[in-house]
Scaffold this motif. Structure first.
Motif, short mmCIF file in Angstrom:
data_model
loop_
_atom_site.label_atom_id
_atom_site.label_comp_id
_atom_site.label_asym_id
_atom_site.label_seq_id
_atom_site.Cartn_x
_atom_site.Cartn_y
_atom_site.Cartn_z
N THR A 146 0.82 -1.21 0.00
CA THR A 146 0.00 0.00 0.00
C THR A 146 0.85 1.26 0.00
N LYS A 147 1.85 1.32 0.88
CA LYS A 147 2.69 2.51 0.97
C LYS A 147 3.51 2.70 -0.29
N MET A 148 4.02 1.61 -0.86
CA MET A 148 4.79 1.72 -2.09
C MET A 148 3.93 2.26 -3.23
N LYS A 149 2.69 1.78 -3.31
CA LYS A 149 1.81 2.29 -4.36
C LYS A 149 1.50 3.76 -4.16
N GLN A 150 1.32 4.18 -2.90
CA GLN A 150 1.05 5.59 -2.63
C GLN A 150 2.22 6.46 -3.05
N LEU A 151 3.43 6.04 -2.72
CA LEU A 151 4.62 6.81 -3.11
C LEU A 151 4.76 6.86 -4.63
N ALA A 152 4.55 5.73 -5.28
CA ALA A 152 4.72 5.67 -6.73
C ALA A 152 3.67 6.52 -7.45
N ARG A 153 2.42 6.46 -6.99
CA ARG A 153 1.35 7.15 -7.70
C ARG A 153 1.42 8.66 -7.55
N ARG A 154 2.27 9.14 -6.69
CA ARG A 154 2.47 10.58 -6.56
C ARG A 154 3.55 11.11 -7.51
N ASN A 155 4.41 10.23 -8.01
CA ASN A 155 5.59 10.71 -8.71
C ASN A 155 5.85 10.04 -10.05
N ILE A 156 5.59 8.75 -10.19
CA ILE A 156 6.04 8.03 -11.37
C ILE A 156 4.95 7.12 -11.89
N TRP A 157 5.21 6.60 -13.10
CA TRP A 157 4.30 5.63 -13.70
C TRP A 157 5.04 4.84 -14.76
N TRP A 158 4.72 3.57 -14.85
CA TRP A 158 5.11 2.75 -15.98
C TRP A 158 4.08 1.64 -16.13
N VAL A 159 4.11 0.97 -17.24
CA VAL A 159 3.12 -0.07 -17.52
C VAL A 159 3.29 -1.21 -16.51
N ASN A 160 2.17 -1.66 -15.94
CA ASN A 160 2.16 -2.76 -14.96
C ASN A 160 2.94 -2.41 -13.68
N MET A 161 2.95 -1.14 -13.31
CA MET A 161 3.69 -0.71 -12.12
C MET A 161 3.11 -1.34 -10.86
N ASP A 162 1.79 -1.32 -10.70
CA ASP A 162 1.17 -1.89 -9.50
C ASP A 162 1.46 -3.39 -9.40
N LYS A 163 1.41 -4.07 -10.53
CA LYS A 163 1.68 -5.51 -10.53
C LYS A 163 3.11 -5.80 -10.10
N ASP A 164 4.06 -4.99 -10.58
CA ASP A 164 5.46 -5.19 -10.20
C ASP A 164 5.67 -4.94 -8.71
N ILE A 165 4.97 -3.96 -8.16
CA ILE A 165 5.10 -3.67 -6.73
C ILE A 165 4.57 -4.84 -5.90
N VAL A 166 3.41 -5.36 -6.28
CA VAL A 166 2.83 -6.49 -5.55
C VAL A 166 3.74 -7.70 -5.62
N GLU A 167 4.30 -7.96 -6.78
CA GLU A 167 5.18 -9.12 -6.95
C GLU A 167 6.44 -8.99 -6.11
N MET A 168 7.03 -7.77 -6.05
CA MET A 168 8.23 -7.58 -5.25
C MET A 168 7.94 -7.79 -3.77
N CYS A 169 6.85 -7.24 -3.27
CA CYS A 169 6.53 -7.38 -1.85
C CYS A 169 6.17 -8.83 -1.51
N SER A 170 5.51 -9.53 -2.42
CA SER A 170 5.13 -10.91 -2.15
C SER A 170 6.34 -11.83 -2.08
N ASN A 171 7.46 -11.43 -2.69
CA ASN A 171 8.68 -12.23 -2.66
C ASN A 171 9.66 -11.76 -1.59
N CYS A 172 9.27 -10.79 -0.77
CA CYS A 172 10.15 -10.25 0.26
C CYS A 172 9.73 -10.80 1.62
N ASP A 173 10.63 -11.50 2.30
CA ASP A 173 10.31 -12.08 3.60
C ASP A 173 10.07 -11.01 4.66
#
Length: 245
Positions: A146-173
């Motif tokens: 949630t926090k990563m998406k909030q930070l990203a949506r204020r400043n940057i964008w790329w295709v499938n950005m939300d999906k990449d954020i979810v995937e990174m967090c799901s693979n982080c212990d």
């Protein structure tokens, strides 16, 4: 495009009849005391505070780096060209990689040679070659999805950005541990070594106008079933006592 927080404030204010009046800054000493403290200049305080100011900040990624990578990005070069010359009414099948940008074509612009997406905020479009590095910067600190998406949506964008954020967090212990609602992990019941070592009990019904107490032995899978009129604690204990007896 207004944020939900501002919409809620607008709805709250609609319930009141109020008059907006201008007040000078000198009369606002009661608000934001730390920034509007009505005191004179204090040279010693300012000099002491200046010792802790950051004089030079190294920025891992700046506008110049993004521009350089955008010039080498074939997709963004075509996007910038369409933004400047105008988009076609339809995209050909060969331009499938431009579809996400075509869907946002009315919100695309170029500022300081940087392709941007104008939503609630002016967001810089990140070239594909920098997405991984930007993603790691967003993930630094393990803020969670949630926090990563909030930070990203204020400043940057790329295709499938939300999906990449979810995937990174799901693979982080670490993100899984600090997540307020961590992913649930299911495990099978441990094996039993003898009958009646573990018994599973549940109530079923109404079936045939009755409730049924069902007990299953985990080792032998032997069922013990009692017809009951009600499933209160007293009746359940009584049924189990009779069955054990």
């Amino acid at each position: 495009m207004t944020s939900h927080r501002l919409q809620r404030w607008a709805i709250i204010l609609m319930a009141y009849q109020y008059v907006v009046k201008y007040r000078k800054t000198t009369e606002h000493g009661n608000a934001d005391a730390l920034s509007r403290l009505p005191l004179g200049y204090d040279k010693n305080f300012d000099d002491e505070e200046a010792r802790y100011n950051v004089r030079e900040l190294y920025t891992p990624i700046n506008a110049e780096i993004i521009c350089r990578h955008a010039e080498n990005d074939k997709v963004l070069k075509r996007v910038c060209s369409y933004v400047q010359r105008g988009w076609p009414e339809k995209l050909s099948p060969q331009d499938a990689d431009l579809r996400p940008f075509f869907n946002h074509r009315f919100a695309l612009t170029i500022k300081s040679n940087l392709p941007c997406l104008q939503t609630e905020y002016n967001r810089v479009i990140i070239p594909a070659s920098l997405c991984g590095q930007i993603l790691r910067l967003l993930h630094d600190g393990h803020w969670g999805v949630t926090k990563m998406k909030q930070l990203a949506r204020r400043n940057i964008w790329w295709v499938n950005m939300d999906k990449d954020i979810v995937e990174m967090c799901s693979n982080c212990d670490i993100c899984k541990v600090v997540n307020p609602a961590p992913a649930r992990q299911y495990e099978s019941w441990p094996d039993t070594n003898r009958p009646w070592e573990r018994v599973h009990i549940d109530s079923a019904g109404p079936v045939f106008n009755s409730m049924w107490l069902i007990c299953v032995d985990a080792f032998s899978q032997f069922p013990f079933i009692v017809q009951m009129t009600t499933t209160t604690t007293v009746h359940t204990i009584s049924a189990l006592s009779c069955g054990c007896g």
